[in-house]
Design an enzyme around this catalytic site. Structure first.
Site, short mmCIF file in Angstrom:
data_model
loop_
_atom_site.label_atom_id
_atom_site.label_comp_id
_atom_site.label_asym_id
_atom_site.label_seq_id
_atom_site.Cartn_x
_atom_site.Cartn_y
_atom_site.Cartn_z
N CYS A 114 49.27 33.87 58.14
CA CYS A 114 48.36 33.49 59.23
C CYS A 114 48.06 34.64 60.18
O CYS A 114 47.09 34.59 60.93
CB CYS A 114 48.93 32.33 60.02
N HIS A 257 46.12 31.40 67.40
CA HIS A 257 46.03 30.85 66.04
C HIS A 257 45.88 29.34 66.12
O HIS A 257 46.62 28.67 66.84
CB HIS A 257 47.30 31.24 65.27
N ASN A 287 44.36 24.10 60.10
CA ASN A 287 44.92 25.46 60.05
C ASN A 287 44.33 26.20 58.84
O ASN A 287 44.63 25.85 57.70
CB ASN A 287 46.44 25.35 59.94
N1 ACO Z 1 52.03 11.36 58.30
C1 ACO Z 1 52.94 10.47 58.75
N2 ACO Z 1 54.23 10.77 58.93
C2 ACO Z 1 54.62 12.02 58.64
C3 ACO Z 1 53.73 12.99 58.16
C4 ACO Z 1 52.40 12.61 57.97
N3 ACO Z 1 51.45 13.48 57.54
N4 ACO Z 1 54.41 14.12 57.96
C5 ACO Z 1 55.69 13.91 58.31
N5 ACO Z 1 55.82 12.61 58.72
C6 ACO Z 1 57.02 11.93 59.18
C7 ACO Z 1 58.27 12.57 58.65
O1 ACO Z 1 58.59 12.05 57.38
C8 ACO Z 1 59.28 12.14 59.70
O2 ACO Z 1 59.65 10.81 59.44
P1 ACO Z 1 61.19 10.34 59.65
O3 ACO Z 1 61.47 10.57 61.11
O4 ACO Z 1 61.14 8.91 59.25
O5 ACO Z 1 62.00 11.22 58.77
C9 ACO Z 1 58.48 12.17 60.99
O6 ACO Z 1 57.11 12.10 60.60
C10 ACO Z 1 58.71 13.39 61.82
O7 ACO Z 1 58.62 14.54 60.96
P2 ACO Z 1 58.78 15.99 61.54
O8 ACO Z 1 58.54 16.98 60.45
O9 ACO Z 1 60.04 16.10 62.29
O10 ACO Z 1 57.54 16.01 62.55
P3 ACO Z 1 57.22 17.04 63.69
O11 ACO Z 1 57.14 16.33 64.97
O12 ACO Z 1 58.08 18.27 63.63
O13 ACO Z 1 55.74 17.50 63.32
C11 ACO Z 1 54.59 19.29 62.26
C12 ACO Z 1 55.50 18.11 62.07
C13 ACO Z 1 53.25 18.82 62.77
C14 ACO Z 1 54.41 20.00 60.92
C15 ACO Z 1 55.23 20.24 63.29
O14 ACO Z 1 56.56 20.53 62.95
C16 ACO Z 1 54.49 21.54 63.38
O15 ACO Z 1 53.38 21.60 63.87
N6 ACO Z 1 55.11 22.65 62.95
C17 ACO Z 1 54.47 23.94 62.98
C18 ACO Z 1 53.70 24.12 61.77
C19 ACO Z 1 52.69 25.20 61.97
O16 ACO Z 1 52.08 25.32 63.01
N7 ACO Z 1 52.51 26.01 61.00
C20 ACO Z 1 51.55 26.98 61.14
C21 ACO Z 1 52.11 28.33 61.38
S1 ACO Z 1 52.22 29.15 59.93
C22 ACO Z 1 50.82 28.95 59.10
O17 ACO Z 1 49.80 28.77 59.73
C23 ACO Z 1 50.81 28.94 57.62
#
Ligand code: ACO
Length: 330
Positions: A114, A257, A287
Site C-alpha cells: 500500500c 491511505h 482499499n
Molecule cells: N462481516 C461480518 N462480520 C465480520 C466480517 C465481515 N466482513 N469480518 C469479520 N467479522 C467478524 C469476525 O468474525 C469477528 O467475529 P467474532 O467476534 O464472532 O469472532 C468480529 O467480526 C470482529 O472481527 P475483528 O477482525 O476483530 O474485527 P475488527 O474490529 O478488528 O475489524 C478490520 C476488522 C476492519 C479488518 C480491522 O481490523 C481493520 O481495519 N484492520 C486494518 C486493516 C487495514 O487497514 N489494512 C490496510 C492496510 S494494509 C493494506 O492496505 C493492504
C-alpha cells in the site's frame, strides 16, 4: 528559483463495475452495517474479466499525460507501483509502455504494497536527480480482486481495484502544478508475516497441477495491522513535519491511505488535524492499496479541494510493513 521534482499532471482511473455492500452480502456472510461501521466502505470497483493491471494503469497514464499536456513519446521512464502485476515477467511498466505505443523507455516496477506510490515517488525523485531532463510517468495500480479470497469475509469486503498516475519532471519553462518538498519512508521486516500474498512466490511455489490454497490470496491480521498502521503513520508524519519546521496546523489538506475510515479518523485525531482538512474517498473505492493515494490526490486536485499555495501531506502504510509520508506544495 525553479523547483526540482515537479508534478506536471495528475490522472486516475477506476473500473466501471460498482460493487455495493449489498452485493457483498450475496457473496459472504456480512452486512452493510458491519462493513460501514468497521471500515466506512460503502462500495468498491472491480476490474472486468480480462481487464489487467496494465489496462487500468494505461487509462490513468493517459489522463495524467493529457493533464500535463505531453505525449507518451516524451517520457523517458515509467515507474509503476503494484503488488498485483500482470505477470511475474515482464514487469507491468514495460507492458504499459507497449500499450502507450512507445518503446525504448526505462521501465521498472516497485513493490511496497500500500505504500507503493510513496516509494515510487522517492524512486522518481532519485531518477530526476540523476537525469535532470527525465520525464517520468509514475503510476500506482492494483487489481486486488485477482488476489482476493472471496470465501474470506474478513478481507474480501475491504479491497477494490483502481489506478492513479502523475507525470513528473524538473521544472524548466513549464507550469508546475505541484512540487515535492520532502519524503520520508520506512519499513519493519520483522512484521512481514502479518500482511501477505504468498502463493506463487519462490518460497511458496505453486506446482503444475496444484490448486491455489488460501496463501495464494491476501491474508491479513487485521487488528495487528490496524494498531501498527496508526502508530507508524503518526510518527512518520510528525517527523517529516518537524524536519521541515512545520506543524500539523501548516497543512491545508491531509491525504492518508484510504484503507479504513476508523484508521483515518484515529490518525487525524492523533495528529490534531480536523476532519475538514482530511480527504476521504474510502466510501467509494475501498482499499485500492498502492493506487489509493494517487486516486485520492487526483480527486482532491480535480475537485478544487487543493488550491494553489496549499501544502498537502500524504501518508501511507502497508504490507512489509512499509510506510511513508510525502510533503507536497501546490
Ligand atoms: N462481516 C461480518 N462480520 C465480520 C466480517 C465481515 N466482513 N469480518 C469479520 N467479522 C467478524 C469476525 O468474525 C469477528 O467475529 P467474532 O467476534 O464472532 O469472532 C468480529 O467480526 C470482529 O472481527 P475483528 O477482525 O476483530 O474485527 P475488527 O474490529 O478488528 O475489524 C478490520 C476488522 C476492519 C479488518 C480491522 O481490523 C481493520 O481495519 N484492520 C486494518 C486493516 C487495514 O487497514 N489494512 C490496510 C492496510 S494494509 C493494506 O492496505 C493492504
Amino acid at each position: 528559483m525553479p523547483s526540482p521534482y515537479i508534478i506536471a499532471g495528475f490522472g486516475y482511473y477506476v473500473p466501471e463495475r460498482v460493487v455495493t455492500n449489498a452485493e457483498m452480502e450475496t457473496l459472504v456472510e456480512t452486512s452493510d452495517e458491519w462493513i460501514t461501521t468497521r471500515t466506512g466502505i460503502k462500495e468498491r470497483r472491480f476490474a472486468a474479466p480480462g481487464q489487467a493491471t496494465s489496462d487500468l494503469a494505461l487509462e490513468a497514464a493517459k489522463a495524467a499525460l493529457a493533464d500535463a499536456g505531453i505525449n507518451a513519446g516524451e517520457l523517458t521512464h515509467i515507474v509503476l507501483a503494484t503488488l498485483t502485476p500482470d505477470c511475474y515477467c515482464p514487469n507491468a511498466a514495460v507492458i504499459v509502455s507497449e500499450k502507450l505505443g512507445v518503446s525504448e523507455k526505462v521501465c521498472l516496477d516497485v513493490n511496497a504494497a500500500c505504500s507503493g506510490f510513496l516509494y515510487a515517488l522517492e524512486v522518481t525523485r532519485g531518477l530526476l536527480a540523476l537525469h535532470p531532463d527525465a520525464v517520468v510517468l509514475t503510476v500506482a495500480v492494483e487489481v486486488l480482486t485477482s488476489r482476493t479470497n472471496f470465501d474470506d469475509r474478513t478481507t474480501c469486503v475491504l479491497f477494490g481495484d483502481g489506478a492513479g498516475a502523475v507525470v513528473m519532471r524538473n521544472q524548466k519553462n513549464i507550469a508546475a502544478k505541484a512540487s515535492i518538498r520532502d519524503i520520508a519512508l520506512s519499513s519493519n521486516g520483522a512484521l512481514w508475516n502479518l500482511l501477505t500474498v504468498k502463493g506463487g512466490g519462490s518460497a511458496f511455489p505453486l506446482r503444475r497441477g496444484e490448486q491455489a490454497g488460501d496463501e495464494f490470496f491476501i491474508q491479513m491480521a487485521g487488528r495487528e495491522v490496524y494498531k501498527h498502521a496508526v502508530r507508524y503513520m503518526e510518527t512518520i508524519c510528525r517527523d517529516l513535519l518537524a524536519k521541515n519546521n512545520l506543524t500539523p496546523d501548516d497543512i491545508n489538506l491531509f491525504i492518508p491511505h484510504q484503507a479504513n475510515l476508523r484508521i483515518i479518523e484515529g490518525l487525524g485525531k492523533r495528529l490534531e488535524i480536523s476532519m475538514d482538512k482530511v480527504f476521504v474517498n474510502v466510501q467509494k473505492y475501498g482499499n485500492t492499496s498502492a493506487a489509493s493515494i494517487p486516486i485520492a490526490l487526483t480527486e482532491a486536485y480535480q475537485s478544487g479541494a487543493i488550491r494553489p499555495g496549499h501544502r498537502v501531506l500524504l501518508t501511507s502504510f502497508g504490507g512489509g510493513f512499509t510506510w511513508g509520508a510525502v510533503l507536497l506544495e501546490f
